[in-house]
Design a protein around this motif. Sequence first.
Motif, short mmCIF file in Angstrom:
data_model
loop_
_atom_site.label_atom_id
_atom_site.label_comp_id
_atom_site.label_asym_id
_atom_site.label_seq_id
_atom_site.Cartn_x
_atom_site.Cartn_y
_atom_site.Cartn_z
N SER A 62 -4.78 -0.14 -0.16
CA SER A 62 -3.77 0.61 0.60
C SER A 62 -4.04 0.55 2.10
O SER A 62 -5.18 0.51 2.55
CB SER A 62 -3.76 2.07 0.14
N ASP A 64 -2.72 -1.86 4.15
CA ASP A 64 -2.43 -3.18 4.68
C ASP A 64 -0.92 -3.42 4.66
O ASP A 64 -0.15 -2.70 4.01
CB ASP A 64 -3.14 -4.25 3.84
N SER A 65 -0.50 -4.47 5.34
CA SER A 65 0.90 -4.89 5.29
C SER A 65 1.14 -5.65 3.99
O SER A 65 0.22 -5.87 3.21
CB SER A 65 1.23 -5.77 6.51
N GLY A 66 2.39 -6.06 3.77
CA GLY A 66 2.70 -6.80 2.56
C GLY A 66 2.25 -8.24 2.66
O GLY A 66 2.90 -9.06 3.32
N GLU A 83 3.52 -13.56 3.02
CA GLU A 83 3.85 -12.29 3.67
C GLU A 83 5.30 -11.90 3.41
O GLU A 83 6.16 -12.75 3.19
CB GLU A 83 3.62 -12.40 5.18
N ASP A 85 8.36 -8.56 4.51
CA ASP A 85 8.66 -7.39 5.31
C ASP A 85 8.54 -6.12 4.46
O ASP A 85 8.58 -6.16 3.23
CB ASP A 85 10.08 -7.48 5.87
N GLY A 86 8.44 -5.01 5.16
CA GLY A 86 8.35 -3.73 4.46
C GLY A 86 6.96 -3.14 4.58
O GLY A 86 6.00 -3.82 4.96
N GLU A 87 6.86 -1.88 4.24
CA GLU A 87 5.60 -1.15 4.32
C GLU A 87 5.18 -0.71 2.92
O GLU A 87 5.69 0.29 2.41
CB GLU A 87 5.74 0.07 5.23
N PRO A 88 4.28 -1.44 2.30
CA PRO A 88 3.82 -1.02 0.97
C PRO A 88 3.19 0.36 1.03
O PRO A 88 2.57 0.73 2.03
CB PRO A 88 2.79 -2.09 0.60
N GLU A 89 3.32 1.10 -0.06
CA GLU A 89 2.74 2.44 -0.09
C GLU A 89 1.27 2.40 -0.47
O GLU A 89 0.44 2.98 0.19
CB GLU A 89 3.52 3.32 -1.07
N ASP A 90 0.94 1.70 -1.56
CA ASP A 90 -0.45 1.62 -1.98
C ASP A 90 -0.62 0.45 -2.95
O ASP A 90 -0.62 0.61 -4.17
CB ASP A 90 -0.90 2.92 -2.65
N ASP A 106 2.35 -2.46 -6.28
CA ASP A 106 2.29 -1.31 -5.37
C ASP A 106 2.32 -0.08 -6.27
O ASP A 106 3.34 0.61 -6.41
CB ASP A 106 3.49 -1.34 -4.42
#
Length: 324
Positions: A62, A64-66, A83, A85-90, A106
């Motif tokens: 958790s 890091d970027s995707g 890679e 786009d987007g913001e992974p949660e965990d 995730d």
Amino acid sequence: MSGLEKLLAGLAVLPFGLGFALTADQSDADDGTVVFSFSDPAIIESSGLVVEQGLFATVNDSGDSGRVFTVDPADGSTVAVTEWDGEPEDVEAMAPMPDGDVLVGDIGDNNAVRDSIELLRVPFGEDGPVDPITYDLVYPDGAHDAEALLVHPDTGQVMVVAKEFIGRLYAAPEKLDKDDPNRLEMLGEVMPIATDGAFFPDGEHFVLRGYGSATFYRWPSLDEVGEIDLPSQPQGEGIAVGADGAVYVSSEGADSEVLRIGLPKALRAELDGTTAAPDRDVETTEDPAADDETDATRPFWSWALGGAAGVVILLVLLRSLRPR
């Protein structure tokens, strides 16, 4: 159960789990063979491991970027970064798909508050930006923290293992829906505190790992066929099975090593299908001395130490909660 009750319950059993870990370290675990070390300074929290086409892939825990790192075991260098786009949660896990893609999980939820978890399907070893296919999964019984993701090598069915003191295996529908939430089904209980898992190529066995041990199962019966202690690692959160059935483990930490671990002959024979299924009551290790140590006969001092620590923690916490 309230958040406070969950905290108290967790604290009550945590020291006993620590006592188990203390004794597990006393056994003669296979030290493993170092295959390579991650040399990319960006790989600092490897959580999840896949081996395909002679290459390894991993994701950071958790925060890091995707992205997925594909690594050449010849020197540990990163040869591709996939890679999106987007913001992974965990992000906590990965699993290979039958068609060669990789499924990124995730699925982490330390506080058990997520309404759903997410899977992202990306091509293996592709360097650069991609547009992943995403799937939402929903548990049938409320939120769970999870770090182990498995995909059946033949059917492609996805499974998630709750990382709890009573481990539970959940299965998604065989055909995932990318537009609507996919409802998971609880299949049965498995090892507690699983940090990763993987199927064997035969589709008839899978393995789950924790921080200090790994348990092997038959599919779909979920019968245990063996358990081994794993090499000591800073924070072991990855396991992968190669096309030849070789088992690899990885750990968080900068420049962490990926190890290939040996298996007892009886367990290897079971996994290779070269012997009759062992009796559930018979130890599968080669060393007869290993029969002498089971969970029931681990040194009493470790359980007593864990229990005493648990009582102290509870008393301190309860005292702090008294009205002032």
